[in-house]
Design a protein around this motif. Structure first.
Motif, PDB file in Angstrom:
ATOM      1  N   GLY A 138       0.785  -1.221   0.000  1.00 41.53           N
ATOM      2  CA  GLY A 138       0.000   0.000   0.000  1.00 41.53           C
ATOM      3  C   GLY A 138       0.814   1.265   0.000  1.00 41.53           C
ATOM      4  N   ASP A 139       2.127   1.165   0.055  1.00 40.34           N
ATOM      5  CA  ASP A 139       2.958   2.358   0.217  1.00 40.34           C
ATOM      6  C   ASP A 139       4.371   2.062  -0.252  1.00 40.34           C
ATOM      7  N   VAL A 140       5.217   3.073  -0.163  1.00 40.32           N
ATOM      8  CA  VAL A 140       6.657   2.907  -0.396  1.00 40.32           C
ATOM      9  C   VAL A 140       7.396   3.588   0.751  1.00 40.32           C
ATOM     10  N   GLY A 141       8.674   3.326   0.862  1.00 44.26           N
ATOM     11  CA  GLY A 141       9.458   3.912   1.943  1.00 44.26           C
ATOM     12  C   GLY A 141       9.543   5.422   1.831  1.00 44.26           C
ATOM     13  N   ARG A 142       9.468   6.092   2.960  1.00 45.14           N
ATOM     14  CA  ARG A 142       9.543   7.548   2.938  1.00 45.14           C
ATOM     15  C   ARG A 142      10.944   7.987   2.508  1.00 45.14           C
ATOM     16  N   PRO A 143      11.047   9.009   1.665  1.00 47.02           N
ATOM     17  CA  PRO A 143      12.343   9.401   1.119  1.00 47.02           C
ATOM     18  C   PRO A 143      13.018  10.559   1.860  1.00 47.02           C
ATOM     19  N   ASP A 144      12.585  10.812   3.086  1.00 43.04           N
ATOM     20  CA  ASP A 144      13.130  11.966   3.804  1.00 43.04           C
ATOM     21  C   ASP A 144      14.086  11.593   4.929  1.00 43.04           C
ATOM     22  N   LEU A 145      14.262  10.293   5.206  1.00 44.42           N
ATOM     23  CA  LEU A 145      15.045   9.910   6.381  1.00 44.42           C
ATOM     24  C   LEU A 145      16.545   9.986   6.146  1.00 44.42           C
ATOM     25  N   ALA A 146      16.981   9.813   4.894  1.00 47.81           N
ATOM     26  CA  ALA A 146      18.417   9.741   4.619  1.00 47.81           C
ATOM     27  C   ALA A 146      18.943  10.967   3.895  1.00 47.81           C
ATOM     28  N   GLN A 147      18.127  12.015   3.770  1.00 45.93           N
ATOM     29  CA  GLN A 147      18.526  13.135   2.921  1.00 45.93           C
ATOM     30  C   GLN A 147      19.745  13.874   3.444  1.00 45.93           C
ATOM     31  N   LYS A 148      19.873  14.019   4.761  1.00 48.80           N
ATOM     32  CA  LYS A 148      21.039  14.715   5.298  1.00 48.80           C
ATOM     33  C   LYS A 148      22.315  13.917   5.057  1.00 48.80           C
ATOM     34  N   SER A 151      23.198  14.067   1.465  1.00 48.28           N
ATOM     35  CA  SER A 151      23.337  15.429   0.922  1.00 48.28           C
ATOM     36  C   SER A 151      22.407  15.623  -0.271  1.00 48.28           C
ATOM     37  N   MET A 152      21.188  15.123  -0.133  1.00 49.86           N
ATOM     38  CA  MET A 152      20.191  15.228  -1.186  1.00 49.86           C
ATOM     39  C   MET A 152      18.882  15.676  -0.571  1.00 49.86           C
ATOM     40  N   THR A 153      18.013  16.206  -1.400  1.00 53.42           N
ATOM     41  CA  THR A 153      16.678  16.568  -0.930  1.00 53.42           C
ATOM     42  C   THR A 153      15.787  15.336  -0.928  1.00 53.42           C
ATOM     43  N   GLN A 154      14.667  15.438  -0.236  1.00 45.52           N
ATOM     44  CA  GLN A 154      13.740  14.317  -0.249  1.00 45.52           C
ATOM     45  C   GLN A 154      13.162  14.114  -1.655  1.00 45.52           C
ATOM     46  N   GLU A 155      13.076  15.180  -2.417  1.00 48.23           N
ATOM     47  CA  GLU A 155      12.609  15.049  -3.796  1.00 48.23           C
ATOM     48  C   GLU A 155      13.621  14.287  -4.645  1.00 48.23           C
ATOM     49  N   ASP A 156      14.918  14.540  -4.403  1.00 43.62           N
ATOM     50  CA  ASP A 156      15.956  13.794  -5.123  1.00 43.62           C
ATOM     51  C   ASP A 156      15.844  12.300  -4.828  1.00 43.62           C
ATOM     52  N   ASN A 207      -1.555  -0.201  -4.974  1.00 39.03           N
ATOM     53  CA  ASN A 207      -0.625   0.699  -4.283  1.00 39.03           C
ATOM     54  C   ASN A 207      -0.631   2.059  -4.975  1.00 39.03           C
ATOM     55  N   TYR A 208      -1.015   3.101  -4.230  1.00 38.97           N
ATOM     56  CA  TYR A 208      -1.125   4.438  -4.828  1.00 38.97           C
ATOM     57  C   TYR A 208       0.188   4.887  -5.468  1.00 38.97           C
ATOM     58  N   ALA A 209       1.303   4.538  -4.829  1.00 41.51           N
ATOM     59  CA  ALA A 209       2.601   5.009  -5.325  1.00 41.51           C
ATOM     60  C   ALA A 209       2.973   4.355  -6.651  1.00 41.51           C
ATOM     61  N   VAL A 222       4.531  10.911  -2.910  1.00 43.94           N
ATOM     62  CA  VAL A 222       5.205  10.248  -1.792  1.00 43.94           C
ATOM     63  C   VAL A 222       5.846  11.225  -0.818  1.00 43.94           C
ATOM     64  N   THR A 223       5.988  12.494  -1.211  1.00 44.14           N
ATOM     65  CA  THR A 223       6.599  13.466  -0.301  1.00 44.14           C
ATOM     66  C   THR A 223       5.588  14.322   0.439  1.00 44.14           C
TER      67      THR A 223
END
Length: 469
Positions: A138-148, A151-156, A207-209, A222-223
């Motif tokens: 039903g989902d995918v992994g959130r892309p904001d946990l590893a951005q720091k 050195s990437m944005t959550q959009e990247d 799955n919406y994603a 997803v963001t």
């Protein structure tokens, strides 16, 4: 070939045990390894590999202790740089377990090293994927946990996740089974289904994603609506990547039984936080002043992580009956290894010594219904979706996870009511409020589940921007 999902409900986490021809693999093991080593002994098989889908943020894996106990190598996907001996697979590398194979498919996006493991049977047919936090049901992994770290944005990262899904996973056959690392309730996603196993074909349909028309739409979908990750996530990643104290050592230290006098001295000398793991009803009737209540019979470990945040915080435990080992185990799963002892004899021993105690003003839903009026301040600490579905007319929505933000807005001179769904979370809030000097409230036993059965006026979602002062 045998595939077994070992699911831990309080963490909504799935580990996997695969056996073929006397050899085994374990994917994403939990911190305590005895259940795995017992299983290996019972089945008479040798552990050949320990696969990690990524550096987990929401729990501490048992990879190091399990490798030490069995001699099995730890396998990560491409780009992983753990601070201990391991095998860093190349994209497409094949590992043999008996007569089956596991292929490492590098699927970055949730994290840079995220890897999906593709299981093929004796004939070479694709059977299952162990998708970690790349693909949930039903989902995918959130892309904001590893951005720091990346050195990437959550959009990247979301864009990388889109590429991983469309190029590595979506081309697989519909009858491939999906075994994710988490299910509904995990903070690693936002829209997970309650099921823990599904076919890839059904996920392609539901799955919406996986049903966004293009990459830009996927990134937006997803963001949006991501809540802030719990504060302990970063520390768990570090432990999984850098190493940690053995579980046996953590257990031995935590099982130090302290008399009431020794317990009191330890709290004063170390600055330890007193964590009372009894049920909310017992806690409300009497507890050690300034202790925090997070009941063991509930989503204990995630709420400890959300409320305490610092995994290095010294902890002293108050437990019921013979639950000390369970409490230490569940704390260690989310990296809280610094339990320095527990109250021998429990709260009853503390009372018998004549030491100071405190109580919470807990009232019934019927009392609540009789006491509220148009001027009453009511604080609902449930999650967004719960509040949106239905709430007490005029109640303020103040999620428990954000208590450190909204507590400062409370007028200490004005009485208020606090409730959650059933009493578990509102008692956590009550204990924190009293530890910080607020005593001007009543907590509702049974929460909204009980309130809903009364004649208290209710409403669906209304955006409230009023302040509490």
């Amino acid at each position: 070939m045998k595939i077994e999902q070992i699911y831990t409900g309080c963490l909504a986490q799935g580990a996997y045990y695969i056996v073929s021809e006397g050899e085994a693999a374990i994917i994403d093991p939990l911190r305590e390894i005895k259940p795995y080593t017992d299983r290996l002994t019972k089945d008479g098989v040798a552990l050949k590999y320990i696969f990690e889908t990524h550096f987990h943020a929401d729990f501490v894996s048992g990879h190091l202790d399990l490798s030490k106990a069995t001699g099995a190598p730890i396998v990560y996907g491409p780009t992983a740089q753990p601070a201990f001996d391991s095998t860093v697979a190349t994209d497409g590398q094949v590992f043999n377990i008996g007569k089956v194979t596991i292929t490492a498919l590098h699927t970055p996006g949730h994290t840079m090293e995220s890897t999906t493991y593709l299981l093929k049977d004796e004939s070479g047919k694709d059977v299952a994927i162990f998708s970690g936090d790349t693909l949930f049901l039903g989902d995918v992994g959130r892309p904001d946990l590893a951005q720091k770290a990346a050195s990437m944005t959550q959009e990247d990262l979301a864009g990388m996740l889109y590429d991983s899904l469309t190029q590595k996973i979506m081309p697989l056959a519909d009858d491939v089974t999906v075994y994710p690392a988490h299910g509904a309730g995990s903070a690693c996603g936002k829209n997970m289904q309650k099921e823990t196993v599904d076919t890839l074909g059904n996920q392609k349909r539901t799955n919406y994603a996986l049903n966004q028309p293009d990459k830009a739409s996927f990134i937006q979908a997803v963001t949006e609506g991501l809540s802030a990750p719990p504060g302990y996530f970063g520390m768990n990643v570090a432990m999984n990547k850098l190493g940690y104290e053995s579980f046996d050592a953590v257990m031995a230290k935590g099982k130090t039984a302290l008399s009431p006098n020794a317990f009191e001295s330890a709290a004063e000398e170390t600055g330890a936080l007193i964590l009372d793991t009894r049920n909310s009803g017992a806690f409300s009737q009497g507890f050690i002043p300034n202790s925090i209540n997070i009941g063991l019979k509930g989503d204990f470990a995630p709420w400890v992580g959300a409320m305490i945040v610092d995994v290095k915080q010294p902890l002293l435990l108050v437990v019921e009956d013979d639950t000390i080992e369970e409490a230490i185990t569940r704390l260690s799963r989310v990296g809280f290894d610094n339990v320095i002892g527990y109250l021998d004899g429990g709260f009853e021993a503390w009372k018998k010594e004549g030491k100071e105690t405190d109580t919470v003003d807990r009232i019934t839903a019927a009392d609540f219904a009789a006491r509220i009026n148009e001027q009453s301040t009511i604080i609902d600490v449930r999650k967004d979706g719960e509040y949106a579905a239905e709430h007490v007319d005029g109640a303020y929505h103040r999620p428990l996870a954000l208590i450190n933000e909204w507590i400062k807005d409370i007028n200490p001179e004005e009485h208020f009511f606090v409730h959650c769904a059933g009493g578990y979370r509102s008692m956590i809030a009550a204990s924190i409020l009293q530890a910080r000097g607020y005593r001007n409230f009543s907590e509702v036993d049974g929460g909204y589940n009980a309130i809903a059965k009364t004649e208290v006026p209710k409403t669906d979602f209304v955006c409230q921007t009023k302040v509490l002062k």
